[in-house]
Design a protein around this motif. Structure first.
Motif, PDB file in Angstrom:
ATOM      1  N   ASN A  24       1.173 -51.315  10.341  1.00  0.00           N
ATOM      2  CA  ASN A  24       0.821 -50.514  11.730  1.00  0.00           C
ATOM      3  C   ASN A  24       0.424 -48.983  10.837  1.00  0.00           C
ATOM      4  OD1 ASN A  24       3.082 -52.201  12.638  1.00  0.00           O
ATOM      5  ND2 ASN A  24       1.850 -51.859  14.296  1.00  0.00           N
ATOM      6  N   GLY A  25       1.124 -48.802   9.860  1.00  0.00           N
ATOM      7  CA  GLY A  25       0.441 -47.374   9.463  1.00  0.00           C
ATOM      8  C   GLY A  25       1.128 -47.362   8.089  1.00  0.00           C
ATOM      9  N   LEU A  26       0.796 -46.090   7.406  1.00  0.00           N
ATOM     10  CA  LEU A  26       1.061 -45.930   5.872  1.00  0.00           C
ATOM     11  C   LEU A  26       1.402 -44.455   5.613  1.00  0.00           C
ATOM     12  CD1 LEU A  26      -1.499 -48.110   4.095  1.00  0.00           C
ATOM     13  CD2 LEU A  26       1.007 -48.463   3.885  1.00  0.00           C
ATOM     14  N   THR A  27       2.487 -44.076   4.922  1.00  0.00           N
ATOM     15  CA  THR A  27       2.852 -42.936   4.586  1.00  0.00           C
ATOM     16  C   THR A  27       2.837 -42.542   3.326  1.00  0.00           C
ATOM     17  OG1 THR A  27       4.182 -42.686   6.686  1.00  0.00           O
ATOM     18  CG2 THR A  27       4.552 -40.957   5.121  1.00  0.00           C
ATOM     19  N   LEU A  28       2.438 -41.424   2.878  1.00  0.00           N
ATOM     20  CA  LEU A  28       2.303 -40.870   1.521  1.00  0.00           C
ATOM     21  C   LEU A  28       3.087 -39.764   1.219  1.00  0.00           C
ATOM     22  CD1 LEU A  28       0.980 -41.596  -1.531  1.00  0.00           C
ATOM     23  CD2 LEU A  28      -1.118 -39.947  -0.681  1.00  0.00           C
ATOM     24  N   PHE A  29       3.677 -39.646  -0.053  1.00  0.00           N
ATOM     25  CA  PHE A  29       4.521 -38.608  -0.105  1.00  0.00           C
ATOM     26  C   PHE A  29       5.962 -38.567   0.134  1.00  0.00           C
ATOM     27  CE2 PHE A  29       0.176 -36.564  -0.624  1.00  0.00           C
ATOM     28  CZ  PHE A  29       0.147 -36.860  -1.729  1.00  0.00           C
ATOM     29  N   GLY A  30       6.345 -39.745   0.897  1.00  0.00           N
ATOM     30  CA  GLY A  30       7.883 -39.988   1.076  1.00  0.00           C
ATOM     31  C   GLY A  30       8.562 -40.091  -0.207  1.00  0.00           C
ATOM     32  N   ILE A  31      10.007 -40.142   0.032  1.00  0.00           N
ATOM     33  CA  ILE A  31      10.753 -40.396  -1.361  1.00  0.00           C
ATOM     34  C   ILE A  31      10.198 -41.315  -2.240  1.00  0.00           C
ATOM     35  CG2 ILE A  31      13.246 -40.529  -1.837  1.00  0.00           C
ATOM     36  CD1 ILE A  31      14.066 -39.149   0.604  1.00  0.00           C
ATOM     37  N   ALA A  32       9.912 -42.300  -1.572  1.00  0.00           N
ATOM     38  CA  ALA A  32       9.507 -43.561  -2.478  1.00  0.00           C
ATOM     39  C   ALA A  32       8.230 -43.186  -3.242  1.00  0.00           C
ATOM     40  CB  ALA A  32       9.474 -45.115  -1.968  1.00  0.00           C
ATOM     41  N   SER A  33       7.472 -42.433  -2.798  1.00  0.00           N
ATOM     42  CA  SER A  33       6.130 -41.824  -3.413  1.00  0.00           C
ATOM     43  C   SER A  33       6.402 -41.039  -4.601  1.00  0.00           C
ATOM     44  CB  SER A  33       5.263 -41.083  -2.504  1.00  0.00           C
ATOM     45  OG  SER A  33       5.012 -42.007  -1.631  1.00  0.00           O
ATOM     46  N   GLU A  34       7.679 -40.842  -4.902  1.00  0.00           N
ATOM     47  CA  GLU A  34       7.947 -39.839  -5.923  1.00  0.00           C
ATOM     48  C   GLU A  34       7.314 -38.475  -6.225  1.00  0.00           C
ATOM     49  OE1 GLU A  34       9.472 -41.980  -9.617  1.00  0.00           O
ATOM     50  OE2 GLU A  34       8.227 -43.852  -8.942  1.00  0.00           O
ATOM     51  N   PHE A  35       7.269 -37.824  -5.035  1.00  0.00           N
ATOM     52  CA  PHE A  35       6.477 -36.715  -4.808  1.00  0.00           C
ATOM     53  C   PHE A  35       6.833 -35.617  -5.746  1.00  0.00           C
ATOM     54  CE2 PHE A  35       9.871 -36.332  -1.791  1.00  0.00           C
ATOM     55  CZ  PHE A  35      10.364 -34.941  -2.026  1.00  0.00           C
ATOM     56  N   PRO A  36       8.233 -35.551  -6.273  1.00  0.00           N
ATOM     57  CA  PRO A  36       8.491 -34.190  -7.163  1.00  0.00           C
ATOM     58  C   PRO A  36       7.833 -34.536  -8.480  1.00  0.00           C
ATOM     59  CG  PRO A  36      10.539 -35.263  -6.126  1.00  0.00           C
ATOM     60  CD  PRO A  36       9.485 -36.086  -5.805  1.00  0.00           C
TER      61      PRO A  36
END
Length: 208
Positions: free
Chosen positions: A42-54
């Motif tokens: 239904n949707g996608l999210t970028l820069f969550g914890i699993a995106s390894e944003f640090p």
């Protein structure tokens, strides 16, 4: 632009692709977006914890955000970008910029570095919510941040901001969610924590 009602269903966090040299692998990232958008999410999210944003610098983050929004345009999924800055001023600027770029929704990770006061965290959340009009998924992940909030404290946010959505991923989240929804039955709750409690959360009133 997504409405709060559309922020439901299956919404994976996009994993980040890196080369063996530790650089962002943009080709693999685009291939992953194409795959995920075609499997019925239904949707996608970028820069969550699993995106390894640090591990991303600002230029990489902006390039990835642009690709994410452009490649998913017209794919029938809502596109959410996470705001993770610990500075309230930076978080507000980033939230406004993502909205102006065309994000359908935001996710907000409240600050936790150096254990800010409850008042400071509440002010940070409020500032970001007041800066934008698109839905904002307020992420409650005390296991990762070390910063607990009571259901009543989170409910105060829900009462003030109708465009707030609440991604509850304490472990376990079910009793917390039930208590939260007793205080604000109209609140829009999502289940995080890799979906481990999905069925129980659906039974408790969550949307995913």
């Amino acid at each position: 632009m997504a409405t709060v009602a559309k922020i439901q269903g299956v919404n994976p966090i996009v994993a980040m692709s890196f080369t063996s040299q530790g650089e962002v692998d943009f080709t693999s990232f685009r291939r992953l977006l194409a795959h995920l958008s075609g499997v019925g999410v239904n949707g996608l999210t970028l820069f969550g914890i699993a995106s390894e944003f640090p591990k991303l610098d600002d230029s990489e983050r902006m390039q990835l955000a642009e690709i994410f929004l452009a490649d998913l345009a017209g794919k029938g999924v809502f596109r959410a970008l996470s705001v993770t800055d610990h500075s309230t001023d930076l978080a507000v600027r980033r939230a406004r910029r993502y909205q102006s770029m065309g994000a359908d929704a935001l996710m907000l990770l409240p600050p936790f570095f150096l254990q800010p006061s409850l008042a400071a965290v509440q002010a940070h959340i409020a500032a970001v919510l007041e800066a934008v009009t698109i839905p904002v998924m307020v992420q409650y992940a005390p296991g990762e941040t070390g910063f607990p909030l009571s259901p009543a404290q989170l409910a105060d946010v829900a009462k003030r901001y109708p465009h707030a959505v609440f991604k509850i991923e304490c472990n376990p989240p079910v009793d917390y969610t039930r208590e939260f929804l007793k205080l604000v039955p109209e609140a829009h709750v999502l289940n995080g924590y890799a979906g481990l409690y999905m069925l129980q959360m659906l039974g408790g009133g969550a949307k995913v």
